[in-house]
Design a protein around this motif. Sequence first.
Motif, PDB file in Angstrom:
ATOM      1  N   PRO A 199       0.813  -1.222   0.000  1.00  0.00           N
ATOM      2  CA  PRO A 199       0.000   0.000   0.000  1.00  0.00           C
ATOM      3  C   PRO A 199       0.847   1.274   0.000  1.00  0.00           C
ATOM      4  CG  PRO A 199      -0.936  -1.597   1.497  1.00  0.00           C
ATOM      5  CD  PRO A 199       0.396  -2.151   1.074  1.00  0.00           C
ATOM      6  N   LEU A 200       2.029   1.211   0.637  1.00  0.00           N
ATOM      7  CA  LEU A 200       2.904   2.388   0.665  1.00  0.00           C
ATOM      8  C   LEU A 200       3.800   2.450  -0.565  1.00  0.00           C
ATOM      9  CD1 LEU A 200       4.160   4.854   2.113  1.00  0.00           C
ATOM     10  CD2 LEU A 200       5.739   3.245   3.217  1.00  0.00           C
ATOM     11  N   ARG A 228       1.080   1.439  -4.108  1.00  0.00           N
ATOM     12  CA  ARG A 228      -0.171   2.161  -4.356  1.00  0.00           C
ATOM     13  C   ARG A 228      -0.074   3.639  -3.983  1.00  0.00           C
ATOM     14  NH1 ARG A 228      -1.910  -2.953  -4.786  1.00  0.00           N
ATOM     15  NH2 ARG A 228      -3.189  -3.038  -6.675  1.00  0.00           N
ATOM     16  N   TYR A 229       0.641   3.976  -2.953  1.00  0.00           N
ATOM     17  CA  TYR A 229       0.800   5.408  -2.653  1.00  0.00           C
ATOM     18  C   TYR A 229       1.954   6.008  -3.464  1.00  0.00           C
ATOM     19  CZ  TYR A 229       1.258   9.855  -0.280  1.00  0.00           C
ATOM     20  OH  TYR A 229       1.335  11.203  -0.023  1.00  0.00           O
ATOM     21  N   ILE A 239      -0.817   6.744  -6.445  1.00  0.00           N
ATOM     22  CA  ILE A 239      -1.450   7.971  -5.946  1.00  0.00           C
ATOM     23  C   ILE A 239      -0.584   9.190  -6.252  1.00  0.00           C
ATOM     24  CG2 ILE A 239      -2.221   9.200  -3.881  1.00  0.00           C
ATOM     25  CD1 ILE A 239      -3.076   6.479  -2.735  1.00  0.00           C
ATOM     26  N   VAL A 240       0.713   9.084  -6.007  1.00  0.00           N
ATOM     27  CA  VAL A 240       1.603  10.219  -6.266  1.00  0.00           C
ATOM     28  C   VAL A 240       1.546  10.633  -7.735  1.00  0.00           C
ATOM     29  CG1 VAL A 240       4.035  10.899  -6.393  1.00  0.00           C
ATOM     30  CG2 VAL A 240       3.152   9.813  -4.316  1.00  0.00           C
ATOM     31  N   ALA A 281      -6.235   1.922  -5.301  1.00  0.00           N
ATOM     32  CA  ALA A 281      -5.581   3.131  -4.785  1.00  0.00           C
ATOM     33  C   ALA A 281      -6.480   4.344  -4.978  1.00  0.00           C
ATOM     34  CB  ALA A 281      -4.251   3.350  -5.483  1.00  0.00           C
ATOM     35  N   ALA A 332      -8.053   7.210  -2.695  1.00  0.00           N
ATOM     36  CA  ALA A 332      -7.479   8.540  -2.456  1.00  0.00           C
ATOM     37  C   ALA A 332      -8.276   9.632  -3.159  1.00  0.00           C
ATOM     38  CB  ALA A 332      -6.024   8.574  -2.909  1.00  0.00           C
ATOM     39  N   ALA A 378      -4.443  13.706  -1.415  1.00  0.00           N
ATOM     40  CA  ALA A 378      -3.369  12.950  -0.761  1.00  0.00           C
ATOM     41  C   ALA A 378      -1.986  13.409  -1.201  1.00  0.00           C
ATOM     42  CB  ALA A 378      -3.531  11.460  -1.059  1.00  0.00           C
ATOM     43  N   VAL A 379      -1.911  14.101  -2.337  1.00  0.00           N
ATOM     44  CA  VAL A 379      -0.634  14.648  -2.828  1.00  0.00           C
ATOM     45  C   VAL A 379      -0.897  16.045  -3.390  1.00  0.00           C
ATOM     46  CG1 VAL A 379       0.420  12.420  -3.345  1.00  0.00           C
ATOM     47  CG2 VAL A 379      -0.948  13.553  -5.079  1.00  0.00           C
TER      48      VAL A 379
END
Length: 296
Positions: free
Chosen positions: A214-215, A218-219, A223-224, A279, A282, A292-293
Motif C-alpha cells: 500500500p505504501l 499504491r501510494y 497515488i503520487v 488506490a 485517495a 493525498a498529494v
Amino acid sequence: MSSKQVAVYGLGNMGFLIAERVAKHFPTKVADLDTTRVQLACDGFAAQPLNETEDLSQLKVVVLCLPSPAASEHVLKQIAPRLPSDAVIVETSTVNPDDIKASQKILAPFGLPLVDASILAGVSQMKAGSATLLLGGDEADIASAQDVLDAIAEKQIYFGPSGAGAAAKVINNAVAHAVMVVVAEAGSLATAAGVSCDKLISLLADPQMGLHRPLTHRYAERIVNGDYAGGMPLDAARKDSTLALELAQSLGVPLFAIQGSHTIYEIASAAGYGRDDYAAIAKVWADWGKPAVPAK
C-alpha cells in the motif's frame, strides 16, 4: 570538547539520554522537576544543574524534551527573557505544528529562533545511537544548532518550514498506531481461523504483501502519479474487505480498524471509482478538497 554551552530541559527517559549524548560534546546544563533525575545526570555524565534564577546568558542552544506542549510553553516563558539573542531553541518533544507556532509567538519578542527536531525513535534506539531527527524550521537556524543536533542523532531528515518536522512525527506515529490495531486484529483473526501466526508474520512482512505494497506501490507509484488505470479494481478490494468482515463475524472476532476502513471502499465505489485500481480511494479525499498529494 566544545566550549559551546547547551541546556536540556526535561530528563524523562528520552530527555535523559539526549542530555547524556549532548554532554559528550558540550558543557551541558540540565533541568527537571524531579531533582533525583537532575542528580543522576550530574553524577552520571557531569551535567550541571540549572535553577530558576540562574544566568542563562552564556547558553547557545536550549533543547526541550518535555511531556506536553504546555510544559514547553511554560519553560519558554520563564527562560526566553534570560537567553542571549543568538541562542537557538530546539524542540524535540512530540507536538503539533500549532504548538510550534505558539512557542514561536513566545520567543518572537526576544528574537529567538525555534527549530523542531522531533525524535523518530524509542528509548533503546536513542541509547544505541540509531535515532532519527525529523527537522523543520529555517535552514540558517538549523545550521546554528547543527553540531548539537549531530550530537543527539546523526541521521536527520529535513522536511521544510517550521512545524513540518513535528507534523511528520505525528503522522508517522499515527500510521504506526493504526497499523498496530490492524496487526492485532489480524493476529486475532489468524488465531481464531487456525492460521499459523509465524507464517502470517512472514506473509505480511514480505515486501510484495499487505504491509508494504500500500505504501511502496499504491501510494508511492499510483497515488503520487495519479495513475489508477489497471491493477486490482476497487470493487474487487471492496469485495475482499467484505469477506474479511464476514470471516470476523463468523469467528466472533471484534474488529475496529479493519471494519472502519471498509467504509471508504463503499464511499469510493458509490462515487464511481469501482473499476479503477483500489488506490483510487485517495480520490475521495481529493473530492473533499483534501488531496493525498499536492496538485501538479
